[in-house]
Design an enzyme around this catalytic site. Structure first.
Site, mmCIF file in Angstrom:
data_model
loop_
_atom_site.group_PDB
_atom_site.id
_atom_site.type_symbol
_atom_site.label_atom_id
_atom_site.label_comp_id
_atom_site.label_asym_id
_atom_site.label_seq_id
_atom_site.Cartn_x
_atom_site.Cartn_y
_atom_site.Cartn_z
ATOM 1 N N TYR A 185 0.857 -1.196 0.000
ATOM 2 C CA TYR A 185 0.000 0.000 0.000
ATOM 3 C C TYR A 185 0.886 1.236 0.000
ATOM 4 C CZ TYR A 185 -3.509 3.376 1.709
ATOM 5 O OH TYR A 185 -4.355 4.453 1.858
ATOM 6 N N ASP A 232 9.284 2.768 -0.028
ATOM 7 C CA ASP A 232 8.241 3.457 0.726
ATOM 8 C C ASP A 232 8.463 3.108 2.198
ATOM 9 O OD1 ASP A 232 6.029 4.272 2.082
ATOM 10 O OD2 ASP A 232 4.563 3.394 0.705
ATOM 11 N N LYS A 253 4.326 8.875 9.251
ATOM 12 C CA LYS A 253 4.125 8.264 10.578
ATOM 13 C C LYS A 253 5.147 8.733 11.619
ATOM 14 C CE LYS A 253 1.826 4.289 8.470
ATOM 15 N NZ LYS A 253 0.442 4.237 8.859
HETATM 16 C C1 LIG Z 1 3.728 1.914 3.480
HETATM 17 C C2 LIG Z 1 2.717 3.010 3.487
HETATM 18 N N1 LIG Z 1 2.769 3.956 2.536
HETATM 19 C C3 LIG Z 1 1.892 4.958 2.497
HETATM 20 C C4 LIG Z 1 0.884 5.068 3.431
HETATM 21 C C5 LIG Z 1 -0.087 6.208 3.386
HETATM 22 O O1 LIG Z 1 0.159 7.068 4.446
HETATM 23 P P1 LIG Z 1 -0.995 8.025 5.023
HETATM 24 O O2 LIG Z 1 -2.011 7.155 5.661
HETATM 25 O O3 LIG Z 1 -0.258 8.914 6.003
HETATM 26 O O4 LIG Z 1 -1.527 8.799 3.877
HETATM 27 C C6 LIG Z 1 0.783 4.104 4.429
HETATM 28 C C7 LIG Z 1 -0.290 4.165 5.437
HETATM 29 O O5 LIG Z 1 -0.526 3.291 6.211
HETATM 30 C C8 LIG Z 1 1.728 3.049 4.469
HETATM 31 O O6 LIG Z 1 1.674 2.087 5.389
#
Ligand SMILES: Cc1ncc(COP(=O)(O)O)c(C=O)c1O
Length: 434
Positions: free
Chosen positions: A150, A245, A273
């Site tokens: 994700y 990511d 985060k």
């Molecule tokens: C690996 C990863 N990338 C991107 C995101 C998206 O981040 P946000 O929820 O702050 O938009 C998340 C959210 O859980 C994530 O776990």
């Protein structure tokens, strides 16, 4: 909401019922609705350290930690004190501040591949922006992602996982135009052959490969070292950028992120985060020649009214400062290791097929024999009904776990040995009755 047998949930139910009429599904982000485990969510009133208290006064040991940010413990007194001071100077500048330099330098010093940083407001924004930069830098349009990873909810990432592997992606959500996802390719995690096939079929067209360097969005799935090394080798050979990511793994797997932990240097990375210490933050950063493409240094447009917000920078700086103290990651690894080993052992003793794993303060538990190496292993082999009952039982015994086998769990520095003991006692009771 289904009434709980042993939890008092009157106030949670009242609030959620009202919320349902004024917000879609009654929540501000879907997974909070606990739909995949049934039974209904509880509404929080406060969080502190490793604990959360709901509006009916029930206390939980919290293994979600706001989905990752609470790595030093929620409402940490030092973070709160820094925020109280920062608040006196105002909540938003919309102008440069020295705090941005400070946090940017901390990220650059910590993460091997990062030479320059742009702050944004969420992980979604970071991942969305990084694609534009990768495309502009390479002059190519296609991106390759992995099933079950994700990267936020921007159109180009909402590509059907699983059976869509090795074909051009189809939109996963209504409202996503086909044109947004037809340049998104999907491969299988931990499977270099599926990556090579995509490169063969799309010669000279792939701008970037993006992945969670440790998957947390199909449950907890670690990469093999060979997989990450292979991706680095293939992308270098093909003139494609490699993007880690690290929204979830950054400053969680190690202070240097998953890239430091595994010793693989991507070209560019995204964060979120932990670097916001519980306030809304995201960031992307990498090689200077790539990041110099971003406006106003270069032509790739990307902007944000609240980006680099002084409160968010302050919470991030203090959180990283606490994390950088000796022993932080050793502690997280030890306590989380004991938790997961205990859960797996108890599960097996009670006759269930379970497996699990962890690195530092990130973990997962699956109701299947394992091993789990990719999204399909979870989707095809895990017992979701059993997980739902386990989740509810744990909640009723004061343990707040992620409400899906597709989610990782998180610990923080304020989780104690006593918390783990209590969790394992609860797990034994619940597993025996499953
Ligand atoms: C690996 C990863 N990338 C991107 C995101 C998206 O981040 P946000 O929820 O702050 O938009 C998340 C959210 O859980 C994530 O776990």
């Amino acid at each position: 909401m289904v009434a709980s047998q042993s939890l008092k949930t009157t106030e949670s139910q009242r609030i959620l019922e009202e919320a349902r009429h004024i917000m879609p599904g009654g929540v501000s982000s879907p997974v909070r609705a606990f739909k995949s485990v049934g039974g209904g969510a509880v509404v929080f009133d406060s969080v502190s350290g490793s604990k959360a208290v709901d509006v009916d006064g029930n206390e939980y040991i919290d293994y979600i930690g706001s989905w990752g940010p609470a790595i030093v413990g929620a409402a940490h007194p030092e973070v709160n004190a820094a925020l109280t001071e920062a608040l006196k100077k105002g909540t938003s500048f919309g102008a440069p501040s020295a705090l941005e330099n400070q946090l940017a330098k901390m990220v650059i010093d910590a993460v091997p591949s990062v030479e320059m940083v742009r702050f944004v407001n969420s992980g979604t924004e970071a991942c969305m922006s990084v694609v534009r930069v990768m495309r502009a830098f390479t002059g190519r349009e296609k991106i390759l992602k992995f099933a079950g990873c994700y990267h936020g909810h921007a159109d180009m990432y909402l590509v059907q996982a699983g059976s869509g592997v090795l074909t051009l992606g189809l939109p996963d959500s209504p409202g996503v135009p086909k044109s947004s996802t037809e340049t998104t390719l999907v491969a299988t995690y931990n499977d270099l052959e599926s990556v090579r096939k995509q490169f063969e079929n799309n010669k000279g067209e792939i701008a970037g490969v993006i992945l969670e360097p440790v998957v947390g969005n199909s449950g907890f799935i670690p990469p093999t070292k060979e997989f990450l090394a292979g991706l680095r080798e293939i992308t270098e050979k093909e003139g494609t950028l490699l993007c880690f990511d690290e929204v979830m793994t950054g400053f969680r797997i190690a202070y240097s992120g998953a890239q430091g932990y595994f010793g693989i240097k991507p070209d560019i990375s995204t964060f979120g985060k932990v670097i916001g210490g519980g306030l809304p933050v995201g960031a992307y950063g990498g090689r200077k020649d790539i990041m110099s493409m971003v406006a106003p240094a270069g032509p790739v447009y990307q902007a944000g009214t609240l980006s680099g917000n002084p409160l968010a920078m302050t919470a991030g700086i203090k959180t990283l400062e606490i994390l950088s103290r000796p022993g932080s990651y050793e502690y997280l690894d030890r306590i989380t290791g004991r938790l997961v080993a205990g859960l797996v052992e108890i599960g097996k003793e009670c006759g269930h097929a379970v497996c699990g794993g962890h690195i530092s303060g990130m973990f997962g538990l699956f109701f299947c024999e394992g091993p789990v190496t990719c999204f399909e292993d979870v989707a095809d082999n895990c017992d979701f009904d059993k997980f739902g009952r386990f989740h509810r039982g744990m909640l009723e015994n004061g343990i707040y776990l992620a409400p899906s086998q597709y989610e990782a769990g998180f610990t923080g520095l304020q989780h104690s040995e006593e918390d783990v003991d209590r969790t394992l006692r609860a797990a034994r009771k619940v597993m025996q009755g499953l």
